[in-house]
Design a protein around this motif. Structure first.
Motif, PDB file in Angstrom:
ATOM      1  N   GLU A 119     -67.107  -7.871 -49.093  1.00 46.77           N
ATOM      2  CA  GLU A 119     -66.659  -8.221 -47.750  1.00 46.77           C
ATOM      3  C   GLU A 119     -65.880  -7.074 -47.100  1.00 46.77           C
ATOM      4  OE1 GLU A 119     -64.400 -11.857 -48.021  1.00 46.77           O
ATOM      5  OE2 GLU A 119     -65.950 -12.779 -49.270  1.00 46.77           O
ATOM      6  N   PRO A 120     -66.454  -6.439 -46.064  1.00 44.62           N
ATOM      7  CA  PRO A 120     -65.708  -5.396 -45.352  1.00 44.62           C
ATOM      8  C   PRO A 120     -64.444  -5.994 -44.721  1.00 44.62           C
ATOM      9  CG  PRO A 120     -68.023  -5.353 -44.746  1.00 44.62           C
ATOM     10  CD  PRO A 120     -67.801  -6.610 -45.532  1.00 44.62           C
ATOM     11  N   ARG A 121     -63.366  -5.220 -44.722  1.00 49.26           N
ATOM     12  CA  ARG A 121     -62.112  -5.695 -44.138  1.00 49.26           C
ATOM     13  C   ARG A 121     -61.174  -4.502 -43.938  1.00 49.26           C
ATOM     14  NH1 ARG A 121     -62.590  -7.078 -49.334  1.00 49.26           N
ATOM     15  NH2 ARG A 121     -61.001  -6.472 -50.826  1.00 49.26           N
ATOM     16  N   THR A 122     -60.127  -4.765 -43.179  1.00 52.44           N
ATOM     17  CA  THR A 122     -59.151  -3.707 -42.915  1.00 52.44           C
ATOM     18  C   THR A 122     -57.775  -4.119 -43.417  1.00 52.44           C
ATOM     19  OG1 THR A 122     -58.559  -4.577 -40.742  1.00 52.44           O
ATOM     20  CG2 THR A 122     -60.336  -2.962 -40.822  1.00 52.44           C
ATOM     21  N   GLU A 123     -56.939  -3.114 -43.604  1.00 52.42           N
ATOM     22  CA  GLU A 123     -55.523  -3.340 -43.886  1.00 52.42           C
ATOM     23  C   GLU A 123     -54.752  -2.139 -43.364  1.00 52.42           C
ATOM     24  OE1 GLU A 123     -53.897  -3.155 -47.891  1.00 52.42           O
ATOM     25  OE2 GLU A 123     -55.648  -2.050 -48.553  1.00 52.42           O
ATOM     26  N   TRP A 124     -53.511  -2.390 -42.977  1.00 50.61           N
ATOM     27  CA  TRP A 124     -52.648  -1.311 -42.502  1.00 50.61           C
ATOM     28  C   TRP A 124     -51.908  -0.704 -43.681  1.00 50.61           C
ATOM     29  CZ3 TRP A 124     -52.576   0.873 -37.815  1.00 50.61           C
ATOM     30  CH2 TRP A 124     -53.240   0.202 -36.793  1.00 50.61           C
ATOM     31  N   VAL A 125     -51.887   0.628 -43.730  1.00 54.03           N
ATOM     32  CA  VAL A 125     -51.133   1.347 -44.749  1.00 54.03           C
ATOM     33  C   VAL A 125     -50.208   2.324 -44.036  1.00 54.03           C
ATOM     34  CG1 VAL A 125     -52.882   1.097 -46.553  1.00 54.03           C
ATOM     35  CG2 VAL A 125     -52.959   3.072 -45.042  1.00 54.03           C
ATOM     36  N   SER A 126     -49.076   2.618 -44.662  1.00 45.54           N
ATOM     37  CA  SER A 126     -48.102   3.530 -44.059  1.00 45.54           C
ATOM     38  C   SER A 126     -47.574   4.496 -45.102  1.00 45.54           C
ATOM     39  CB  SER A 126     -46.923   2.739 -43.484  1.00 45.54           C
ATOM     40  OG  SER A 126     -47.359   1.879 -42.472  1.00 45.54           O
ATOM     41  N   TRP A 127     -47.334   5.707 -44.684  1.00 45.26           N
ATOM     42  CA  TRP A 127     -46.680   6.707 -45.501  1.00 45.26           C
ATOM     43  C   TRP A 127     -46.126   7.779 -44.572  1.00 45.26           C
ATOM     44  CZ3 TRP A 127     -51.726   6.631 -44.449  1.00 45.26           C
ATOM     45  CH2 TRP A 127     -52.353   7.812 -44.127  1.00 45.26           C
ATOM     46  N   ARG A 128     -44.984   8.332 -44.929  1.00 46.57           N
ATOM     47  CA  ARG A 128     -44.330   9.400 -44.170  1.00 46.57           C
ATOM     48  C   ARG A 128     -44.242   9.106 -42.673  1.00 46.57           C
ATOM     49  NH1 ARG A 128     -46.787  14.791 -47.046  1.00 46.57           N
ATOM     50  NH2 ARG A 128     -46.060  14.285 -49.135  1.00 46.57           N
ATOM     51  N   GLY A 129     -43.993   7.844 -42.318  1.00 37.89           N
ATOM     52  CA  GLY A 129     -43.824   7.478 -40.925  1.00 37.89           C
ATOM     53  C   GLY A 129     -45.108   7.312 -40.137  1.00 37.89           C
ATOM     54  N   ILE A 130     -46.253   7.404 -40.809  1.00 40.10           N
ATOM     55  CA  ILE A 130     -47.545   7.243 -40.146  1.00 40.10           C
ATOM     56  C   ILE A 130     -48.162   5.937 -40.619  1.00 40.10           C
ATOM     57  CG2 ILE A 130     -49.884   8.164 -39.905  1.00 40.10           C
ATOM     58  CD1 ILE A 130     -48.700  10.947 -40.431  1.00 40.10           C
ATOM     59  N   SER A 131     -48.640   5.126 -39.691  1.00 34.74           N
ATOM     60  CA  SER A 131     -49.363   3.898 -40.043  1.00 34.74           C
ATOM     61  C   SER A 131     -50.801   4.049 -39.579  1.00 34.74           C
ATOM     62  CB  SER A 131     -48.744   2.677 -39.358  1.00 34.74           C
ATOM     63  OG  SER A 131     -47.469   2.427 -39.880  1.00 34.74           O
ATOM     64  N   ILE A 132     -51.718   3.625 -40.435  1.00 35.06           N
ATOM     65  CA  ILE A 132     -53.134   3.738 -40.115  1.00 35.06           C
ATOM     66  C   ILE A 132     -53.878   2.552 -40.694  1.00 35.06           C
ATOM     67  CG2 ILE A 132     -53.719   5.128 -42.141  1.00 35.06           C
ATOM     68  CD1 ILE A 132     -55.545   6.755 -40.148  1.00 35.06           C
ATOM     69  N   ARG A 133     -54.913   2.144 -40.003  1.00 34.84           N
ATOM     70  CA  ARG A 133     -55.726   1.033 -40.485  1.00 34.84           C
ATOM     71  C   ARG A 133     -56.837   1.601 -41.350  1.00 34.84           C
ATOM     72  NH1 ARG A 133     -58.460  -2.935 -36.284  1.00 34.84           N
ATOM     73  NH2 ARG A 133     -59.619  -1.048 -35.880  1.00 34.84           N
ATOM     74  N   ASN A 134     -56.886   1.184 -42.607  1.00 38.22           N
ATOM     75  CA  ASN A 134     -57.931   1.591 -43.551  1.00 38.22           C
ATOM     76  C   ASN A 134     -58.967   0.477 -43.681  1.00 38.22           C
ATOM     77  OD1 ASN A 134     -56.066   3.473 -46.061  1.00 38.22           O
ATOM     78  ND2 ASN A 134     -56.803   4.087 -44.088  1.00 38.22           N
ATOM     79  N   TRP A 135     -60.193   0.884 -43.865  1.00 37.26           N
ATOM     80  CA  TRP A 135     -61.297  -0.040 -44.067  1.00 37.26           C
ATOM     81  C   TRP A 135     -61.690  -0.096 -45.529  1.00 37.26           C
ATOM     82  CZ3 TRP A 135     -64.150  -3.300 -41.072  1.00 37.26           C
ATOM     83  CH2 TRP A 135     -63.918  -3.247 -39.701  1.00 37.26           C
ATOM     84  N   HIS A 136     -61.914  -1.293 -46.009  1.00 39.50           N
ATOM     85  CA  HIS A 136     -62.649  -1.445 -47.264  1.00 39.50           C
ATOM     86  C   HIS A 136     -64.086  -1.763 -46.869  1.00 39.50           C
ATOM     87  CE1 HIS A 136     -64.509  -2.814 -50.861  1.00 39.50           C
ATOM     88  NE2 HIS A 136     -64.847  -3.919 -50.227  1.00 39.50           N
TER      89      HIS A 136
END
Length: 185
Positions: free
Chosen positions: A119-136
């Motif tokens: 099942e494709p899906r997204t989640e938000w990840v953050s590091w060093r003050g940057i947040s980005i939406r990653n896809w599985h």
């Protein structure tokens, strides 16, 4: 694709390879230009590349496919700008790692739980003050799009980590990323 702060472009430049970095985030693009004033960093998105057909002998997507919403357009665009006989190199997080998470058993020992891989899906990840939406996405999503774009798989590897202590041990238990080379006929 997604050159970020330009590290990979600088590595290529040090090897005598002229690189064009594509980065949609103004702050990252500005950082790349500050760190590499002689480098070429272009504003753009992988889903609509600002380059002519067959512009490049080599296209590199280094840990960017997981960040792209319109993956079908992005892969079609990568194939479009690739010259005949050229290579598309991809390093991406492995679907096994993006579909699961590390947990602890009752005795405290770690184990990896994989669930809903298809099942494709997204989640938000953050590091060093940057947040980005990653896809599985399952591997078949990428493979079908790349084959459909007329590319031929020339190399596939899930490299075993070396060094890195406990992190390398975990990444050796579950494939963390993969490397592929696709060639345009």
């Amino acid at each position: 694709m997604g050159s970020g702060e330009g590290r990979f472009c600088r590595i290529l430049g040090a090897e005598g390879i002229a690189a064009t970095g594509l980065e949609p985030t103004p702050t990252l693009r500005a950082t790349a230009r500050n760190r590499d004033p002689e480098g070429c960093y272009v504003d753009g998105r992988a889903e609509a590349l600002p380059f002519a057909d067959a512009s490049f002998d080599l296209v590199i997507s280094y840990l960017t496919l997981i960040d792209i919403d319109g993956i079908d357009q992005a892969i079609a665009e990568m194939a479009r700008v690739l010259a005949p006989g050229g290579s598309l190199l991809i390093a991406n997080l492995n679907g096994f790692s993006t579909a699961g998470e590390w947990r602890r058993q009752m005795d405290g020992s770690p184990y990896f739980r994989l669930d809903h891989y298809l099942e494709p899906r997204t989640e938000w990840v953050s590091w060093r003050g940057i947040s980005i939406r990653n896809w599985h996405r399952p591997m078949q999503s990428y493979m079908q799009l790349l084959i459909g774009a007329g590319l031929r798989l020339a190399h596939f590897e899930e490299p075993r980590p070396s060094g890195g202590g406990k992190h390398a041990e975990r990444f050796a238990r579950v494939p963390y990323f993969h490397i592929m080379e696709w060639v345009k006929a």
